[in-house]
Design a protein around this motif. Structure first.
Motif, mmCIF file in Angstrom:
data_model
loop_
_atom_site.group_PDB
_atom_site.id
_atom_site.type_symbol
_atom_site.label_atom_id
_atom_site.label_comp_id
_atom_site.label_asym_id
_atom_site.label_seq_id
_atom_site.Cartn_x
_atom_site.Cartn_y
_atom_site.Cartn_z
ATOM 1 N N MET A 77 89.802 64.100 -43.755
ATOM 2 C CA MET A 77 88.725 64.527 -42.867
ATOM 3 C C MET A 77 89.200 64.586 -41.417
ATOM 4 N N ILE A 78 90.049 63.627 -41.047
ATOM 5 C CA ILE A 78 90.612 63.627 -39.690
ATOM 6 C C ILE A 78 91.506 64.850 -39.497
ATOM 7 N N ASN A 79 92.320 65.156 -40.500
ATOM 8 C CA ASN A 79 93.198 66.330 -40.419
ATOM 9 C C ASN A 79 92.390 67.617 -40.300
ATOM 10 N N LEU A 80 91.259 67.671 -41.027
ATOM 11 C CA LEU A 80 90.393 68.845 -40.935
ATOM 12 C C LEU A 80 89.818 68.968 -39.520
ATOM 13 N N ALA A 81 89.416 67.839 -38.937
ATOM 14 C CA ALA A 81 88.875 67.850 -37.576
ATOM 15 C C ALA A 81 89.915 68.340 -36.576
ATOM 16 N N ILE A 82 91.182 67.976 -36.808
ATOM 17 C CA ILE A 82 92.259 68.432 -35.925
ATOM 18 C C ILE A 82 92.463 69.938 -36.057
ATOM 19 N N LYS A 83 92.440 70.449 -37.295
ATOM 20 C CA LYS A 83 92.602 71.886 -37.529
ATOM 21 C C LYS A 83 91.470 72.688 -36.891
ATOM 22 N N TRP A 86 88.501 69.866 -33.187
ATOM 23 C CA TRP A 86 87.485 68.900 -32.771
ATOM 24 C C TRP A 86 88.144 67.624 -32.239
ATOM 25 N N MET A 87 89.403 67.448 -32.627
ATOM 26 C CA MET A 87 90.186 66.297 -32.183
ATOM 27 C C MET A 87 91.573 66.769 -31.777
ATOM 28 N N ASN A 88 92.197 66.022 -30.866
ATOM 29 C CA ASN A 88 93.547 66.373 -30.418
ATOM 30 C C ASN A 88 94.600 65.438 -30.994
ATOM 31 N N LYS A 89 94.200 64.206 -31.271
ATOM 32 C CA LYS A 89 95.162 63.183 -31.678
ATOM 33 C C LYS A 89 95.009 62.840 -33.157
ATOM 34 N N ASN A 90 96.154 62.738 -33.833
ATOM 35 C CA ASN A 90 96.152 62.338 -35.235
ATOM 36 C C ASN A 90 96.197 60.816 -35.321
ATOM 37 N N LEU A 91 95.093 60.221 -35.706
ATOM 38 C CA LEU A 91 94.996 58.758 -35.755
ATOM 39 C C LEU A 91 95.910 58.150 -36.807
#
Length: 254
Positions: A77-83, A86-91
């Protein structure tokens, strides 16, 4: 092409979502959080929460691999947000998912023969035993056995019966010859009036009931292994296929 998640996969994501909601409420007393508020500490805290989560009976609910599965879904879900920007940093760039390795369970030749030759007076157990044995000789998963219909049975160029279907989980095509022992089971239930052969060929129960019945079956057979329906696929890949290879090799040497 639009990829649609299977029902079972969606159910797993909902479970992860519920754990996240419980975690947010217990640790932060909030029901939601902005993406920009997520950080590496959030992941490690969530991991700790999953590892220590107990049910109403004070029992730990998740194994290490169970925890990793939930974190893996969260990572996707985080990777999808980056694509989606919506997010810049990969947690998860500094977080490594560590699964425990284990030997896949399967039935050996002696255990499989013992299972096949054991007959049950209980109809529910006999049906599940037959479905499990069928999977042992075809390599089909639970859901593929459950959804098997007459449309999936075709005659091959060698004039033998084959199963043509697609794996529910991956949508990959499956082509498998129907070995004699598997065909015998299909014929057995095709002859039963109560089974609607237009919609299903085998009388399998829900996944939960099937695995519960299997534990009874294996115990009654005197087999001391922790068995789920998925073990049938491993049995096919190891015991059944290896046995057929050795049998064919022996025939060539004669």
């Amino acid at each position: 092409m639009i990829h649609v998640l299977k029902a079972g996969t969606i159910k797993n994501y909902y479970t992860t979502e519920r754990y996240l909601q419980k975690f947010l409420w217990k640790k932060k007393r909030v029901k939601d959080i902005f993406l920009k508020q997520l950080n590496f500490r959030f992941i490690t805290d969530f991991e700790h929460y999953l590892r220590t989560y107990k049910n109403s009976k004070k029992q730990l609910m998740l194994s290490n691999n169970g925890v990793m599965k939930h974190l893996e879904r969260f990572k996707k879900m985080i990777n999808l947000a980056i694509k989606l920007e919506w997010m810049n940093k990969n947690l998860f760039s500094q977080f490594q998912l560590k699964y425990d390795k284990y030997d896949k369970a399967y039935l050996n030749e002696r255990e499989l023969e013992l299972l096949e030759t054991t007959e049950f007076t209980s109809e529910r157990l006999q049906k599940i035993k037959d479905c499990f044995v069928f999977s042992c000789y075809t390599g089909l998963s639970y859901i593929d056995v459950k959804e098997l219909t007459e449309n999936n049975i075709v005659k091959g160029l060698d004039n033998t019966n084959w199963i043509y279907t697609k794996r529910e989980k991956t949508d990959e095509p499956v082509k498998a010859p129907i070995l004699p022992k598997a065909w015998t089971i299909l014929e057995k239930y095709k002859a039963k009036e109560e089974l609607d052969i237009k919609t299903n060929l085998l009388p399998i129960s829900s996944n939960k009931k099937t695995n519960a019945y299997l534990k009874e079956i294996i115990k009654d057979c005197g087999i001391h292994k922790n068995i789920s329906f998925h073990v049938a696929r491993h049995t096919f890949a190891t015991t059944v296929m290896l046995s057929n290879v050795n049998h064919n090799r022996a025939k060539r040497l004669k």
